[in-house]
Scaffold this motif. Sequence first.
Motif, PDB file in Angstrom:
ATOM      1  N   ASP A   1       0.837  -1.208   0.000  1.00  0.00           N
ATOM      2  CA  ASP A   1       0.000   0.000   0.000  1.00  0.00           C
ATOM      3  C   ASP A   1       0.869   1.254   0.000  1.00  0.00           C
ATOM      4  O   ASP A   1       0.666   2.182  -0.781  1.00  0.00           O
ATOM      5  CB  ASP A   1      -0.907   0.020   1.240  1.00  0.00           C
ATOM      6  N   GLN A   2       1.846   1.283   0.907  1.00  0.00           N
ATOM      7  CA  GLN A   2       2.713   2.456   1.021  1.00  0.00           C
ATOM      8  C   GLN A   2       3.599   2.631  -0.211  1.00  0.00           C
ATOM      9  O   GLN A   2       3.871   3.760  -0.639  1.00  0.00           O
ATOM     10  CB  GLN A   2       3.583   2.334   2.281  1.00  0.00           C
TER      11      GLN A   2
ATOM     12  N   TRP B   1       1.410   4.300  -2.755  1.00  0.00           N
ATOM     13  CA  TRP B   1       1.187   5.714  -2.426  1.00  0.00           C
ATOM     14  C   TRP B   1       2.420   6.553  -2.760  1.00  0.00           C
ATOM     15  O   TRP B   1       2.321   7.594  -3.412  1.00  0.00           O
ATOM     16  CB  TRP B   1       0.854   5.860  -0.933  1.00  0.00           C
ATOM     17  N   GLN B   2       3.581   6.098  -2.308  1.00  0.00           N
ATOM     18  CA  GLN B   2       4.783   6.925  -2.443  1.00  0.00           C
ATOM     19  C   GLN B   2       5.335   6.928  -3.862  1.00  0.00           C
ATOM     20  O   GLN B   2       6.154   7.772  -4.215  1.00  0.00           O
ATOM     21  CB  GLN B   2       5.845   6.465  -1.450  1.00  0.00           C
TER      22      GLN B   2
ATOM     23  N   PHE C   1      -1.651   6.913  -6.498  1.00  0.00           N
ATOM     24  CA  PHE C   1      -2.916   7.525  -6.089  1.00  0.00           C
ATOM     25  C   PHE C   1      -2.756   9.035  -6.004  1.00  0.00           C
ATOM     26  O   PHE C   1      -1.667   9.551  -5.719  1.00  0.00           O
ATOM     27  CB  PHE C   1      -3.363   6.974  -4.723  1.00  0.00           C
ATOM     28  N   ARG C   2      -3.861   9.755  -6.220  1.00  0.00           N
ATOM     29  CA  ARG C   2      -3.847  11.205  -6.076  1.00  0.00           C
ATOM     30  C   ARG C   2      -3.805  11.577  -4.600  1.00  0.00           C
ATOM     31  O   ARG C   2      -4.180  10.789  -3.731  1.00  0.00           O
ATOM     32  CB  ARG C   2      -5.083  11.813  -6.744  1.00  0.00           C
ATOM     33  N   ALA C   3      -3.408  12.806  -4.330  1.00  0.00           N
ATOM     34  CA  ALA C   3      -3.164  13.237  -2.949  1.00  0.00           C
ATOM     35  C   ALA C   3      -4.401  13.100  -2.071  1.00  0.00           C
ATOM     36  O   ALA C   3      -4.299  12.697  -0.908  1.00  0.00           O
ATOM     37  CB  ALA C   3      -2.668  14.678  -2.940  1.00  0.00           C
TER      38      ALA C   3
ATOM     39  N   GLU D   1      -7.172  11.273  -2.861  1.00  0.00           N
ATOM     40  CA  GLU D   1      -7.997  10.132  -3.272  1.00  0.00           C
ATOM     41  C   GLU D   1      -8.263   9.217  -2.089  1.00  0.00           C
ATOM     42  O   GLU D   1      -7.356   8.931  -1.288  1.00  0.00           O
ATOM     43  CB  GLU D   1      -7.283   9.350  -4.384  1.00  0.00           C
ATOM     44  N   GLU D   2      -9.498   8.771  -1.941  1.00  0.00           N
ATOM     45  CA  GLU D   2      -9.855   7.853  -0.865  1.00  0.00           C
ATOM     46  C   GLU D   2      -9.565   6.422  -1.316  1.00  0.00           C
ATOM     47  O   GLU D   2     -10.158   5.938  -2.289  1.00  0.00           O
ATOM     48  CB  GLU D   2     -11.328   7.998  -0.485  1.00  0.00           C
ATOM     49  N   VAL D   3      -8.661   5.772  -0.620  1.00  0.00           N
ATOM     50  CA  VAL D   3      -8.261   4.411  -0.962  1.00  0.00           C
ATOM     51  C   VAL D   3      -8.346   3.569   0.310  1.00  0.00           C
ATOM     52  O   VAL D   3      -7.836   3.958   1.365  1.00  0.00           O
ATOM     53  CB  VAL D   3      -6.825   4.361  -1.528  1.00  0.00           C
TER      54      VAL D   3
ATOM     55  N   GLU E   1      -7.628   0.540   2.998  1.00  0.00           N
ATOM     56  CA  GLU E   1      -6.411  -0.156   3.418  1.00  0.00           C
ATOM     57  C   GLU E   1      -6.338  -1.522   2.747  1.00  0.00           C
ATOM     58  O   GLU E   1      -7.341  -2.116   2.385  1.00  0.00           O
ATOM     59  CB  GLU E   1      -6.404  -0.334   4.942  1.00  0.00           C
TER      60      GLU E   1
ATOM     61  N   GLY F   1       5.144   3.808   6.750  1.00  0.00           N
ATOM     62  CA  GLY F   1       5.672   4.083   5.425  1.00  0.00           C
ATOM     63  C   GLY F   1       7.082   4.606   5.386  1.00  0.00           C
ATOM     64  O   GLY F   1       7.376   5.563   4.666  1.00  0.00           O
TER      65      GLY F   1
END
Length: 622
Positions: free
Chosen positions: A21-22, A25-26, A30-32, A34-36, A38, A168
């Motif tokens: 997941d991390q 993200w990094q 995903f957009r800043a 954006e609801e994602v 876990e 993260g």
Amino acid sequence: MQIRNVAVIAHVDHGKTTLVDQMLWQAGIFRAHEEVMERVLDSNPLERERGITILSKNTAVHWGEAKINIVDTPGHADFGGEVERILRMVDGVLLLVDAAEGPMPQTRFVTRKALELGLLPVVVINKVDRPDARPSEVHDEVLELFMELDATEAQLDAPFLYASGREGWATAHLAEAVAGPGRERSGGLTTLFQTILGHLEPPPGDPRGPFQMLVSTLDFSPYVGRIAIGRIERGRVRVGDRVSLLSPGAPGLPEEGNEGVRESRVMRLYEFAGLQRLELQEAAAGDIVALAGMDGVEIGTTLTDPAVRERLRGIAVEEPTLSVDFSVNDSPFSGRAGRYVTSRQLRERLFRELERNVALRVEETDSPDVFTVSGRGELHLTILMETMRREGFEFQVSRPRVIVKTGAHGSRLEPYEEVAIEVPEAMVGVVMEKMGARGGAVEGVRSTERRMTRLRFRIATRGLFGYRSEFLTDTRGEGLLHHRFLEYGPWAGPLAGRKRGVLVADREGVAVGYALFSLRERGTMFLGSGVPVYGGMIVGEHVRSGDLDVNVCREKKASNIRTTASDENVRLEPPRKLTLELALEFMEADELMEVTPDGIRLRKRELDINRRRKAARAVAGS
């Protein structure tokens, strides 16, 4: 573009999917805002409910000028078949180890498979922010594991990182990891990405040679049909190309003739990018891609240039150790809830499962209504049952049996498990007593800083049948138990099974609270009031060793007399909820589990009470 193909492997609950997941993200997937959710790769409803990864998933991220294909793998030993076939698709592994628990049974299993294939590891000691973390000791334990598994010098030279997947961040320096918030947090997972790119080798393969690819996994789309996923070993492939499909067999050029050889055309070509598949027109050696239009393709199939039909070495998967019988439901309640109830529908569904589940085996028996299904463990089998139940299938399952082999001089061999148990110090005695009665041999004992004790046993697989429910009761839910297949060993002889009998309904009807209340001292019930029952259905666990036939439909006698004693309130204890795993462990040889979309029931094989009593007298007389 540089390419790295890496699989994330670890024991269950050591943080693989959270770390991925991390990484997504990094890497800017995903957009800043954006609801994602876990554990975004755990997309299967069963995975989210149970909190474990069941199926391997492909994703990819871009870091600088490089593309990193990431494969998230299951962490439970029962799904080792998913890991074994995925490892053929990657060039390195990211081995996660919990900073408190250290290497666990599944860690040993997946690490052995990766080292045997010559894959280079990157070790991530995860969860170093735990209060009971011991990263320096775990570092030494991982090196000891590598040496036990005969790792090469290059594999022993693996870089070690210290990380917190949930927060993260990762660092190569232990002092920074344990010093509290610092610059390793601001750097995020940069060190991890740099280590993957710097330590792992790019995939081999000549992009100018004839096309060759091994199918490692399958997917299906209602629009384009079956989708073959794998790493291109050599050459290039374009949309519209004709390719040959070589069925699994000996590597190299196939024998004369066209047996096991078919041809097809590449209709669609996809690459992985984050959580999506993007269409391509062309792909080259080293990349992990998905090809649509391959009718009849299976896992282990080699896709090649029609001019050079060279087969790759197939995917080797360890054999199953447990088997159960799936049969058509013939109880009085059959057909009430399920949409698929016939033997033809059951057979088609089980054989269709073999297309993806390479560690499963399905065999037909003398009866057209019974099929023997073999898997790697109880969870492996129960996940299949739960999936089929949700699809609308209705069937019955027998008690699991171990798969026996014949050794040297005709000796009888059975599977043994390595069991890792963590319990509070005060409960060590009862665990040792129960495991000893089941034939378990202590392999190691170690205390932790949390006043917990870690025990390691070697025990025959049969000895674990029915123990998990006892274990949870004995440890009041505070203990952890993990096990994996270890090896085949000598037959352990008779082992202790279930000590208590069952309460069996003696007639069809509806369970009544008044009757259940009067039976509360006879045992623990599996159902509450208002539940339909039939004669021969198991409604509870008896407090004694024998079975007891009971009337759970008995209503209170209606009369004009009212007294305080006769009108006392009926307060029932909550019934024990039957899950597939609990029911499978609880059953004896003369019992069956009825699996339907609306629930799970246990029953006797012989429903008639008189025939059961006659059979019991015959057994006692012999």
